[in-house]
Enzyme design. Structure first.
Site, PDB file in Angstrom:
ATOM      1  CG  ASP A 159      -0.218   0.224   2.534  1.00 53.31           C
ATOM      2  OD1 ASP A 159       0.834  -0.425   2.770  1.00 53.31           O
ATOM      3  OD2 ASP A 159      -0.684   1.043   3.337  1.00 53.31           O
ATOM      4  CB  SER A 160       0.955   4.238   0.548  1.00 54.87           C
ATOM      5  OG  SER A 160       1.336   5.577   0.494  1.00 54.87           O
ATOM      6  CB  ALA A 161       5.810   4.254   0.441  1.00 56.07           C
ATOM      7  CG  PHE A 187      -4.201  -2.204  -1.893  1.00 57.65           C
ATOM      8  CD1 PHE A 187      -5.553  -2.420  -2.107  1.00 57.65           C
ATOM      9  CD2 PHE A 187      -3.370  -3.316  -1.741  1.00 57.65           C
ATOM     10  CE1 PHE A 187      -6.079  -3.708  -2.145  1.00 57.65           C
ATOM     11  CE2 PHE A 187      -3.886  -4.604  -1.775  1.00 57.65           C
ATOM     12  CZ  PHE A 187      -5.244  -4.802  -1.987  1.00 57.65           C
ATOM     13  CG  HIS A 285      -3.102   7.771   0.854  1.00 61.25           C
ATOM     14  ND1 HIS A 285      -2.675   7.348  -0.378  1.00 61.25           N
ATOM     15  CD2 HIS A 285      -2.118   7.440   1.727  1.00 61.25           C
ATOM     16  CE1 HIS A 285      -1.489   6.789  -0.269  1.00 61.25           C
ATOM     17  NE2 HIS A 285      -1.128   6.825   1.001  1.00 61.25           N
TER      18      HIS A 285
END
EC number: 3.1.1.-
Length: 314
Positions: A159-161, A187, A285
């Site tokens: 997810d994200s980074a 994601f 987010h």
């Protein structure tokens, strides 16, 4: 800014808006990381109990790396393995902050899930975090979890980074001519330091918690001495995507990083790489960790898990 919220997210949003604002940039890094860890703890409450959860140490060129294996039932490795890479702007996060997410992904997929504490920026900018993800992936494949796991039975997720690093890990192995995991579930990833997209302009003022300014800080931490226009795998959106396996993409509708995922999807389509794209409307987010309260989070986990099971032929 008034934009439609998922009705199940509305009370979460109001609670988060009422809480004191946190500016990690104004804190000493140790304090900021402790704060991030504390704020993550409530989201892990109520996560599934699994058959086995055990901590391990992955040997890397930089020393031992803490990792954790989640098994939803006995011998879950026979169903396949998901190597999960946590988010946190490459600066924060751990297997503890994302414990609930990994438990939920294990329960939904029926597969073992393996997460790691890769080195964090700014002390360890690119490529250190990616090197650690690649080391964890090789460790798992080569028998570090108790038996070798064929790459065709491994999926990446993040997810994200962590989605950035998972995608970069696929590209790095491809570029080295190594066998690739069978798929990845990504994601709300951050795939390029581009801050003038429509979603940044519409959603980046901080009204929905993650803002453009903090993303610029995160990217600066991660890139270190690299220029923002680098072609290194720190920015996987700039890479050629040929040869990648089928991917699952999820984005949050109220996320300044929404267009990162849409741009990646556009490039995958142009390249001819199969993918599924879900945009979860009315959520922000980081929503994936809100499974206890938010049906959209449970649905996103379920969709990513279903994609992985389908690729594994289960």
């Amino acid at each position: 800014m008034t934009l439609p919220l998922d009705p199940h997210f509305q009370p979460i949003y109001e609670r988060m808006r009422a809480a004191p604002a946190v500016d990690y940039r104004a804190m000493a890094m140790g304090e900021a990381r402790r704060t991030f860890e504390e704020l993550a703890k409530p989201w892990n409450v109520g996560a599934p109990e699994l058959a086995a959860v055990r901590d391990l140490t992955v040997p890397t060129a930089a020393g031992g790396m803490r990792a954790r294996l989640y098994e939803p039932q006995a011998d879950a490795l026979t169903n396949g393995l998901v190597v999960f890479v946590h988010g946190g702007g490459w600066t924060f996060g751990s297997i503890d902050t994302h414990d609930g997410t990994m438990r939920n992904l294990a329960a939904a997929s029926g597969c073992a899930v393996f997460g790691m504490d890769y080195r964090l920026a700014p002390e360890h900018p690119f490529p250190a975090p990616l090197d650690d993800v690649l080391a964890a992936l090789a460790f798992a494949a080569d028998g570090g979890l108790g038996r070798p796991v064929d790459m065709a039975r491994i999926a990446l997720a993040g997810d994200s980074a962590g989605a950035n690093l998972a995608l970069a890990a696929l590209l790095a192995r491809r570029d080295k001519g190594q066998a690739l995991p069978a798929t990845a579930a990504l994601f709300y990833g951050c795939y390029a330091p581009i801050f003038d997209t429509a979603s940044h302009e519409r959603l980046g003022d901080g009204s929905f918690f993650l803002g453009t300014a903090i993303m610029q800080w995160y990217w600066g931490n991660f890139l270190g001495a690299l220029p923002a226009d680098t072609a290194e795998l720190a920015v996987p959106l700039r890479a050629e995507l040929d040869g990648l396996p089928p991917l699952y993409l999820n984005a949050a509708g109220l996320d300044p990083l929404l267009d990162d995922t849409l741009l990646l999807a556009e490039k995958l389509a142009h390249t001819g790489i199969p993918f599924r794209l879900d945009v979860s409307p009315g959520v922000v987010h980081g929503f994936l960790r809100m499974t206890r309260e938010l049906p959209a989070a449970r649905a996103a986990i379920a969709a990513g898990a279903a994609h992985i099971r389908e690729v594994f032929g289960r």
